[in-house]
Design a protein around this motif. Structure first.
Motif, mmCIF file in Angstrom:
data_model
loop_
_atom_site.group_PDB
_atom_site.id
_atom_site.type_symbol
_atom_site.label_atom_id
_atom_site.label_comp_id
_atom_site.label_asym_id
_atom_site.label_seq_id
_atom_site.Cartn_x
_atom_site.Cartn_y
_atom_site.Cartn_z
ATOM 1 N N THR A 1 45.193 31.809 -12.488
ATOM 2 C CA THR A 1 45.842 31.386 -13.728
ATOM 3 C C THR A 1 45.014 31.846 -14.910
ATOM 4 O OG1 THR A 1 46.758 29.403 -12.678
ATOM 5 C CG2 THR A 1 46.679 29.422 -15.059
ATOM 6 N N ILE A 2 45.701 32.348 -15.924
ATOM 7 C CA ILE A 2 45.053 32.607 -17.200
ATOM 8 C C ILE A 2 45.787 31.776 -18.251
ATOM 9 C CG2 ILE A 2 44.222 34.917 -16.631
ATOM 10 C CD1 ILE A 2 46.591 36.066 -18.156
ATOM 11 N N SER A 3 45.041 31.259 -19.195
ATOM 12 C CA SER A 3 45.667 30.405 -20.206
ATOM 13 C C SER A 3 44.929 30.525 -21.532
ATOM 14 C CB SER A 3 45.676 28.941 -19.750
ATOM 15 O OG SER A 3 44.358 28.440 -19.649
ATOM 16 N N ARG A 4 45.664 30.232 -22.580
ATOM 17 C CA ARG A 4 45.102 30.144 -23.927
ATOM 18 C C ARG A 4 45.667 28.857 -24.530
ATOM 19 N NH1 ARG A 4 42.840 33.364 -27.941
ATOM 20 N NH2 ARG A 4 43.477 32.927 -30.089
ATOM 21 N N THR A 5 44.799 27.877 -24.754
ATOM 22 C CA THR A 5 45.257 26.564 -25.201
ATOM 23 C C THR A 5 44.530 26.139 -26.473
ATOM 24 O OG1 THR A 5 43.622 25.398 -23.836
ATOM 25 C CG2 THR A 5 45.756 25.863 -22.834
ATOM 26 N N HIS A 6 45.210 25.307 -27.247
ATOM 27 C CA HIS A 6 44.628 24.758 -28.467
ATOM 28 C C HIS A 6 44.396 23.261 -28.295
ATOM 29 C CE1 HIS A 6 46.425 28.214 -31.044
ATOM 30 N NE2 HIS A 6 45.179 28.468 -30.713
ATOM 31 N N ARG A 7 43.217 22.801 -28.706
ATOM 32 C CA ARG A 7 42.951 21.366 -28.794
ATOM 33 C C ARG A 7 42.693 21.004 -30.244
ATOM 34 N NH1 ARG A 7 39.359 17.013 -28.816
ATOM 35 N NH2 ARG A 7 37.503 18.282 -29.191
ATOM 36 N N LEU A 8 43.402 19.987 -30.722
ATOM 37 C CA LEU A 8 43.273 19.558 -32.112
ATOM 38 C C LEU A 8 42.219 18.469 -32.206
ATOM 39 C CD1 LEU A 8 47.105 19.395 -32.889
ATOM 40 C CD2 LEU A 8 45.560 21.358 -33.065
ATOM 41 N N PRO A 9 41.406 18.472 -33.273
ATOM 42 C CA PRO A 9 40.313 17.484 -33.370
ATOM 43 C C PRO A 9 40.841 16.062 -33.420
ATOM 44 C CG PRO A 9 40.587 18.668 -35.441
ATOM 45 C CD PRO A 9 41.446 19.368 -34.448
ATOM 46 N N SER A 10 40.086 15.140 -32.808
ATOM 47 C CA SER A 10 40.469 13.729 -32.791
ATOM 48 C C SER A 10 39.979 13.032 -34.058
ATOM 49 C CB SER A 10 39.881 13.038 -31.562
ATOM 50 O OG SER A 10 38.467 12.959 -31.683
ATOM 51 N N ALA A 11 40.506 11.828 -34.284
ATOM 52 C CA ALA A 11 40.121 11.057 -35.471
ATOM 53 C C ALA A 11 38.631 10.745 -35.461
ATOM 54 C CB ALA A 11 40.935 9.763 -35.532
ATOM 55 N N GLU A 12 38.063 10.474 -34.295
ATOM 56 C CA GLU A 12 36.641 10.135 -34.223
ATOM 57 C C GLU A 12 35.778 11.341 -34.590
ATOM 58 O OE1 GLU A 12 39.271 7.737 -32.680
ATOM 59 O OE2 GLU A 12 38.811 9.530 -31.457
ATOM 60 N N GLU A 13 36.179 12.518 -34.141
ATOM 61 C CA GLU A 13 35.402 13.717 -34.465
ATOM 62 C C GLU A 13 35.476 14.039 -35.950
ATOM 63 O OE1 GLU A 13 36.058 15.964 -30.151
ATOM 64 O OE2 GLU A 13 37.542 16.132 -31.741
ATOM 65 N N LEU A 14 36.569 13.682 -36.589
ATOM 66 C CA LEU A 14 36.739 13.963 -38.013
ATOM 67 C C LEU A 14 36.048 12.932 -38.901
ATOM 68 C CD1 LEU A 14 40.541 14.881 -37.976
ATOM 69 C CD2 LEU A 14 38.670 16.481 -38.428
ATOM 70 N N TYR A 15 36.134 11.648 -38.524
ATOM 71 C CA TYR A 15 35.807 10.590 -39.483
ATOM 72 C C TYR A 15 34.664 9.666 -39.075
ATOM 73 C CZ TYR A 15 40.534 11.911 -40.972
ATOM 74 O OH TYR A 15 41.645 12.606 -41.380
ATOM 75 N N ALA A 16 34.043 9.852 -37.925
ATOM 76 C CA ALA A 16 32.968 8.942 -37.512
ATOM 77 C C ALA A 16 31.857 8.910 -38.557
ATOM 78 C CB ALA A 16 32.405 9.385 -36.164
#
Length: 689
Positions: A459-474
């Motif tokens: 399998t080959i894949s290209r995926t996006h993960r969006l930042p979580s609230a904790e990573e943005l605002y901690a």
């Protein structure tokens, strides 16, 4: 039983198992078992048809593996470890990835708790009530979110009946106890019904004291505060027809568990730029105990008091409209809360109200392509109030559309997946900004059954993960993990480029599965340690390119009709592309390599397993991180199947860490304060009716 880990026995055994001459003759005596259907795969595939490796625990193997937490239950599987935080909280880590990169599902619907936020928060899923646990690694998890880069753990239960029992009712009951934590646990589940109506009830109660560690620990024989008390109960009701079912269930969980390693000396620590300031202005020092604005007994360990109430809706309908074979609905609403209590006062309260809804439709083949199209929506209303409220209240909304298709041609099976996500985060703060983002993920896979009983999947894949609230605002002190966390509002989405290759032999006297993978992640989000004071760390969320490379697998040989032997292991190397802090390119808390051998036996009503493995020293550490010594582990287990009257019964016993080895988990934030469990004897009985 003597063990000589330094002899080359495992390698010699692996060669013997793979190429032994008697294998072909014995293969004629070994029945080929049907592949287990993987519920979490969008196309309901058998485990042998997956393009990436999948782990399925069920039946006797699941009973033998089950522990008090989901992480510890799965920690012995190749490629999987746990975040180990004492006895009450432990989350699965897959291929070195944890937190939001590993989704935990309850029969396809996301478990809405606070476990992705911090490793001291428990997973609100009960292993003793599970019927089957599935682990999908890497790109196989795309249908459940581009952010599930590590994989998906799907816990299958019976809380919503899918059929009416033929004899009107059925169920099971189990009791067990262990020595290390003086743990006592009991569980039951029963399903009944008549006509088109089926009902279900289940429950579990656990009471575990502070657990013992291996010999020679300078902290004593037991980990202070490492107790765990849990009560879980569910009731469900379904309408079952000839073409499907629709059901509703309510689950209530209450838990109380200690937080080992909590140190009040660092409560006054705060950042000055990229450096920690603890105590007086003259430099690093100890915090003033008089600054604490809560009361707690001297030496008392803080604890968590958890309450989760969850509603589940599940339904399936065959042939819903022309052109479609099946409609599948999964939805859940969760009201979660836990208090972190110090002495007699609540120090911090975490709340999470969330829902997750998912609708899938499987279409009939079109030009040979069979597939599933689906929509998913979720909302998480999260808040933390009190002394350690290091994250501002946020509301995270996610919406997604996805498509998974397969095409079969002779001995080939091809698979393609596409998912697009939208995310909106609203933050309750005058100084922080709301965030919106979107991402698209795609995967392509193929399975080639190039010979009888053999397959090669890629399998080959290209995926996006969006930042979580904790990573943005901690922003604040988190005493449980001994950190001061700083979020980063400039974080963007991370892009994972993954390639996975799996070779299997799935039938015959010799079976094996071996996988190799490489995951290059652009703008990987991680907690970068900027400074440290006596183990207390200042962490800033940052983005840098990273690469995860690893192998995992196992090979089993049926030696004769009674005995079998296996060799298993895993290894992952995770590093940053540009060196990171202090020109150190290692990522923190990456599990060490593991290699082991296992012998299994079946004789009449008896079965047993003897397992020995070695976890290596982890000295490829990040800045301000310490190396963790390796350790050996010897485990034994036995099962006896019988009947009590006409009722089938199973008695089991297992001895873990038989040599009482003092072992530390490198993946744990509190590895030195809470070593792994020492010698532990578990006995149990399970009846089905």
């Amino acid at each position: 039983m003597s063990v000589r880990p330094h002899q080359p026995t495992p390698l010699a055994l692996a060669i013997m198992l793979a190429f032994a001459a008697p294998a072909n003759a014995l293969a004629q005596q070994v029945a080929t078992l049907p592949a287990v259907t993987v519920s979490a795969s969008a196309l309901a595939l058998g485990s042998d048809d997956m393009s990436t490796p999948v782990t399925v625990l069920e039946g006797e193997e699941l009973v033998r593996a089950r522990e008090a937490t989901l992480g510890e239950t799965l920690a012995g599987q190749p490629g999987i470890t746990s975040s180990h935080f004492g006895a009450g909280a432990s989350r699965p880590i897959i291929r070195g990835m944890d937190g939001p990169r590993v989704k935990v599902l309850s029969d396809g619907a996301e478990v809405q708790d606070a476990s992705t936020i911090s490793p001291d928060h428990a997973v609100a899923a009960e292993p003793m009530l599970s019927e089957q646990i599935e682990v999908l690694r890497g790109p196989s998890a795309l249908a459940y979110g581009g952010g599930a880069v590590g994989g998906v753990v799907n816990v299958i239960d019976k809380k919503i009946p899918t059929r009416v029992p033929a004899k009107g009712f059925e169920g099971s009951a189990e009791v067990r106890a262990n020595s290390a934590a003086r743990d006592k646990a009991g569980a039951f589940e029963v399903t009944g019904g008549s006509g088109n109506i089926a009902f279900h009830a289940e429950g579990v109660k656990r009471d575990a004291k502070e657990y013992k560690v291996g010999s020679g620990w300078e902290g004593g024989s037991r980990v202070a505060g490492s107790y765990n008390k849990t009560d879980t109960a569910s009731v469900g009701l379904s309408w079952v027809g000839q073409r499907g079912f629709l059901g509703l269930a309510f689950t209530s969980q209450h838990a109380e568990y200690g937080l080992p390693g909590h140190n009040h000396e660092f409560e006054s620590c705060h950042p000055h730029g990229t450096h920690l300031h603890c105590g007086g202005h003259e430099g690093h020092g100890h915090g003033d105990e008089e600054e604490h604005d809560h009361d707690h007994e001297d030496g008392a360990v803080p604890y968590v008091k958890l309450k989760s109430e969850r509603w589940d809706v599940r339904g399936e309908l065959r042939d819903p409209v022309p052109g479609f074979a099946k409609l599948r609905l999964r939805a859940a609403f969760t009201d979660y809360k836990h208090d972190e209590i110090e002495g007699t006062e609540i120090a911090t309260t975490f709340k999470n109200k969330g829902h997750d809804a998912r609708l899938e439709m499987e279409h009939h083949p079109v030009f040979g392509w069979r597939g599933v199209v689906g929509l998913q929506t979720s909302k998480r209303d999260f808040s933390a109030l009190g002394e350690e409220a290091y994250v501002a209240p946020t509301v995270t909304k996610k919406h997604a559309a996805f498509l998974v298709e397969e095409y079969k041609l002779d001995q080939w099976r091809f698979e393609a997946g596409l998912r697009h996500e939208w995310q909106d985060i609203t933050v309750d703060s005058a100084t922080l900004q709301d965030r919106s983002a979107k991402g698209t993920s795609i995967s392509l896979g193929a399975v080639w059954k190039f010979a009888p009983q053999y397959s090669l999947g890629s399998t080959i894949s290209r995926t996006h993960r969006l930042p979580s609230a904790e990573e943005l605002y901690a922003h604040g002190v988190h005493m449980a993990t001994a950190t001061y966390e700083l979020g980063n509002q400039n974080l963007g989405k991370e892009t994972s480029n993954n390639i996975d290759l799996t070779l299997r032999k799935y039938a015959g006297a010799t079976t094996f599965s071996a996988s190799a993978y490489r995951n290059k992640v652009d703008n990987y989000i991680f907690g970068s340690t900027l400074d440290s004071h006596e183990g207390f760390q200042l962490i800033q969320y940052a983005q840098r390119d990273a690469t995860f490379t690893g192998v995992e697998g196992q090979i089993r040989q049926q030696l004769n009709p009674m005995f079998g032997a296996s060799v298993f292991g895993d290894y992952v190397r995770a590093k940053l592309a540009d060196g990171g802090a202090g020109n150190n390119n290692n990522l923190p808390r990456i599990p060490a390599q593991r290699f082991g051998v296992k012998f299994d036996a079946n004789w009449q009503a008896w079965s047993g397993v003897a397992e020995f493995y070695r976890v290596g020293k982890q000295d490829k550490v990040a800045a301000f991180e310490t190396a963790t010594p390796g350790y050996n582990m010897l485990n034994l287990s036995a099962n006896y199947d019988t009947r009590i009257g006409t009722t089938p019964a199973q008695f089991y016993i297992k001895a873990n860490n038989l040599t009482n080895e003092l072992a530390y988990s490198h993946t744990s934030f509190i590895k030195n304060a809470a070593p792994l469990t020492g010698r532990n004897l578990t006995v149990g009985m399970r009846v089905t009716f």
